[in-house]
Design an enzyme around this catalytic site. Structure first.
Site: not given
Ligand code: GNR
Ligand code: NI
Length: 170
Positions: A51, A92-93, A134-135, A138
């Site tokens: 990211q 996701c950010l 989730h990470e 990425h």
């Molecule tokens: O900040 C984040 N919150 C989140 C909420 C629910 C499931 C996954 C996340 S990860 C996200 C930060 C982010 O984008 N990490 O890649």
């Molecule tokens: Ni994310």
């Protein structure tokens, strides 16, 4: 330390596959510090190197209430995943303002190096399990919206491109 710019969906660089970190050296430790600062400033619970346009297998996470329990995972591997799966809302950010349900393993065991380069095993459930998966996605060039229907993804893409255009005007 410096907060780094976060790539926004549908930036093609979010689709790059990260390579293993070769050595946990001063460069990686500086990157960890910058990624933690970036994550805390953006108020995220996790951040993958992908990211911030660094394509190496490095993740920072903090799911604690007080935001004082940073977790660093280098070259993470899932060594076990529960058969039980759960759907949870994710954000996701890199896709600000979008939240939708994603099905993932309810619990995972992950092996990774920590910031000192020591091998560690982490048992994750609940929000931590969601965040780790989730990470790690990425790092494989996958964004959570890739699990949504083509129609939803197409709407999100349009919305993001429009928001980007507005931001450039301002
Ligand atoms: O900040 C984040 N919150 C989140 C909420 C629910 C499931 C996954 C996340 S990860 C996200 C930060 C982010 O984008 N990490 O890649
Ligand atoms: Ni994310």
């Amino acid at each position: 330390m410096a907060a780094l710019p976060i790539l926004r969906y549908p930036d093609p660089r979010l689709y790059k596959v990260a390579k293993p970190v070769q050595a946990v050296d001063a460069r990686i430790r500086a990157l960890i510090a910058d990624m933690l600062e970036t994550m805390y400033e953006a108020e995220g619970i996790g951040l993958a190197a992908t990211q911030v346009d660094v394509h190496e297998r490095l993740i920072v996470i903090d799911v604690s209430e007080l935001r004082n329990e940073p977790l660093v995972l280098i070259n993470p591997e899932i060594v076990w995943a529960s058969e039980e799966r759960k759907v949870g809302d994710e954000g996701c950010l890199s896709v600000p303002g979008v939240y939708d349900g994603v099905e993932r393993a309810a619990a995972v065991r992950v092996r990774a190096l920590d910031a000192q380069g020591e091998s560690r095993v982490i048992d994750a459930e609940g929000l931590l399990a969601v965040c780790v998966q989730h990470e790690m996605d990425h790092l494989l060039g996958k964004v959570f919206v890739d699990y949504l229907s083509p129609l939803k993804r197409s709407r999100i893409r349009t919305k993001m491109i429009k928001a980007q255009r507005e931001a450039e005007k301002a």
